[in-house]
Design an enzyme around this catalytic site. Structure first.
Site, mmCIF file in Angstrom:
data_model
loop_
_atom_site.group_PDB
_atom_site.id
_atom_site.type_symbol
_atom_site.label_atom_id
_atom_site.label_comp_id
_atom_site.label_asym_id
_atom_site.label_seq_id
_atom_site.Cartn_x
_atom_site.Cartn_y
_atom_site.Cartn_z
ATOM 1 C CG ASP A 186 47.942 24.898 -46.991
ATOM 2 O OD1 ASP A 186 47.030 24.687 -47.593
ATOM 3 O OD2 ASP A 186 47.648 25.363 -45.590
ATOM 4 C CG HIS A 203 44.157 25.398 -42.466
ATOM 5 N ND1 HIS A 203 44.448 25.331 -43.699
ATOM 6 C CD2 HIS A 203 44.535 26.596 -41.829
ATOM 7 C CE1 HIS A 203 45.429 26.392 -44.035
ATOM 8 N NE2 HIS A 203 45.261 27.136 -42.940
ATOM 9 C CB CYS A 212 46.142 23.667 -50.187
ATOM 10 S SG CYS A 212 44.836 24.969 -50.247
ATOM 11 C CG ASN A 213 41.152 19.402 -49.077
ATOM 12 O OD1 ASN A 213 41.010 18.298 -49.736
ATOM 13 N ND2 ASN A 213 41.898 19.658 -48.256
ATOM 14 C CB THR A 214 41.374 25.962 -51.239
ATOM 15 O OG1 THR A 214 40.534 25.754 -50.080
ATOM 16 C CG2 THR A 214 40.642 27.064 -51.997
ATOM 17 C CE1 TYR A 235 46.892 31.394 -51.343
ATOM 18 C CE2 TYR A 235 46.682 29.646 -52.625
ATOM 19 C CZ TYR A 235 47.585 30.564 -52.155
ATOM 20 O OH TYR A 235 48.964 30.683 -52.398
ATOM 21 N N GLY A 236 40.541 30.175 -49.401
ATOM 22 C CA GLY A 236 39.129 29.419 -49.531
ATOM 23 C C GLY A 236 38.188 30.568 -49.762
ATOM 24 C CB CYS A 257 39.817 22.516 -45.119
ATOM 25 S SG CYS A 257 40.781 23.725 -44.744
HETATM 26 N N1 DGL Z 1 44.254 24.341 -46.014
HETATM 27 C C1 DGL Z 1 43.652 24.715 -47.392
HETATM 28 C C2 DGL Z 1 42.602 23.498 -47.759
HETATM 29 O O1 DGL Z 1 42.936 22.611 -47.626
HETATM 30 C C3 DGL Z 1 43.369 26.045 -47.626
HETATM 31 C C4 DGL Z 1 42.394 26.949 -46.749
HETATM 32 C C5 DGL Z 1 42.492 28.184 -47.104
HETATM 33 O O2 DGL Z 1 43.272 28.694 -47.593
HETATM 34 O O3 DGL Z 1 41.353 28.727 -46.934
HETATM 35 O O4 DGL Z 1 41.507 24.114 -48.409
#
Ligand code: DGL
Length: 298
Positions: free
Chosen positions: A6, A203, A69-71, A38-39, A201
Site C-alpha cells: 500500500d 485507509h 491499495c485501490n489507487t 498516492y491518491g 480506499c
Molecule cells: N489506501 C490507498 C487506497 O486504497 C491509497 C490512498 C492514497 O495513497 O491516497 O486507495
C-alpha cells in the site's frame, strides 16, 4: 511468502483480514510512506511508484503481490499485468482489491462472458467513496457496468482524508471531514440512501465507524478486507504453486518512511505491536524509467 503493498497504512486493514483468513501463510507488508499518499498524484507517477514497490517485494522473494491499495490497483494493475510482468517477472503474479469488490456487488465472476441478469435482492444503487485518482480512473463504474449495466454507480472523491489518517489527526477532525464528503455524496444521490456503499480506499476501514455514523441507515458498507481475503484464499487454492504455507516464519513489515514513526501509528491501526523496518524502493531506478527517476529527485 506473499507481498502486500500500500502507499501507506491503509493496506494494514487488508493484511489484518488476510492474516485471519490465512493464518498459515507468511506475508510481507510494504508501505510506501515516503512517497504516499498516492491518491492525488498523476496516474503515471502512481504506475511508476507501484511498479518499483512491487519489484522490491518480488526481489525479497514474493512470487505473488497483492496491491492492497485501490489507487494503485485501479490506475496501474492492468498495465503492470499486461506490459511489465510478462517480460520482467513472467513467473510472478499481481492481484488487486478492486476485483473482489466488483464480483461481490455484481454477483458475477470476473471472467464471466456475459453480463448478469437483474436479480431480486441485488443492489441497484452503489456508492463509492475513494481517492481522487481511483474516482478519476473510473475502474469501479466501468467494471460494474460491464457485468451489471442496470446498477447506478455514484462516486465521491475524498481527497483530503488519507492525509488526515496518515498524519494521525484527531477523530473530531476526521469525523467532520467524513461528514462533509458524505453530504456531497448524498447530494448526488438526491438524498436517497444507496443500497451498498463501497469504501474504495483501504485507509477508510480504519475509520469505518465514522462513515457508518455519517451515512444514512440502510446503506450496507461492504468490507473490502474480508472480500479480498476470501478472494485470495480461493486464488491460492487454484494456484498452489505460487505460495507454500509457512506458519513458522515471521511476518515482516517494511516502510520507505521513518520506521519508528510508522511503527507507532501502524501498531495502533493494526491492533497489535508491529515493528517496521526501513527499505528503499528507489534502488530500482534505472535510466529506462524516466518517470521513476524524476520522482526520486523530487
Ligand atoms: N489506501 C490507498 C487506497 O486504497 C491509497 C490512498 C492514497 O495513497 O491516497 O486507495
Amino acid at each position: 511468502m506473499i507481498g502486500v503493498f500500500d502507499s501507506g497504512f491503509g493496506g494494514l486493514t487488508v493484511l489484518r483480514a488476510l492474516h485471519d483468513a490465512l493464518p498459515d501463510r507468511r506475508f510481507v507488508f510494504l508501505g510506501d510512506h515516503c512517497s504516499g499518499p498516492y491518491g492525488n498524484r498523476a496516474p503515471d507517477e502512481i504506475l511508476a511508484l507501484t511498479r518499483r514497490a512491487t519489484g522490491t517485494l518480488f526481489d525479497l522473494g514474493c512470487r505473488l503481490v497483492v496491491l492492497a491499495c485501490n489507487t494503485a490497483a485501479s490506475t496501474s494493475l492492468r498495465r503492470l499485468q499486461q506490459d511489465w510482468l510478462p517480460n520482467a517477472y513472467p513467473d510472478h503474479r499481481i492481484l488487486g482489491v478492486v476485483v473482489p469488490m466488483v464480483e461481490a456487488v455484481t454477483g458475477m465472476p470476473w471472467m464471466a462472458d456475459l453480463p448478469a441478469r437483474p436479480a431480486e435482492g441485488r443492489p441497484q444503487t452503489v456508492a463509492i467513496l475513494a481517492t481522487r485518482q481511483t474516482v478519476l480512473s473510473n475502474a469501479y463504474p466501468v467494471e460494474i457496468g460491464k457485468r451489471a449495466p442496470w446498477v447506478k454507480v455514484v462516486q465521491q472523491a475524498c481527497p483530503r482524508l488519507v492525509d488526515l489518517i496518515e498524519g494521525g489527526a484527531g477523530r473530531d477532525a476526521m469525523a467532520a471531514m467524513v461528514r462533509r464528503y458524505v453530504d456531497d455524496l448524498m447530494e448526488k444521490l438526491e438524498g436517497r440512501a444507496p443500497d451498498v456503499v463501497m469504501l474504495g480506499c483501504t485507509h477508510y476501514p480504519l475509520i469505518q465507524d465514522l462513515f457508518a455514523a455519517a451515512l444514512p441507515t440502510g446503506a450496507a458498507i461492504l468490507s473490502q478486507p474480508d472480500l479480498s481475503a476470501r478472494s485470495l484464499a480461493a486464488y491460492l487454492d487454484r494456484h498452489p504453486d505460487l505460495d507454500q504455507p509457512d506458519s513458522a516464519a515471521p511476518q515482516r513489515f517494511y516502510t520507505t518512511g521513518d520506521p519508528d514513526a510508522v511503527s507507532r501509528l501502524g501498531s495502533v491501526f493494526f491492533g497489535r505491536t508491529v515493528r517496521f523496518e526501513s527499505i528503499s524502493t528507489a534502488r530500482r531506478i534505472d535510466g529506462a524509467d524516466p518517470q521513476v527517476a524524476s520522482l526520486s529527485m523530487a
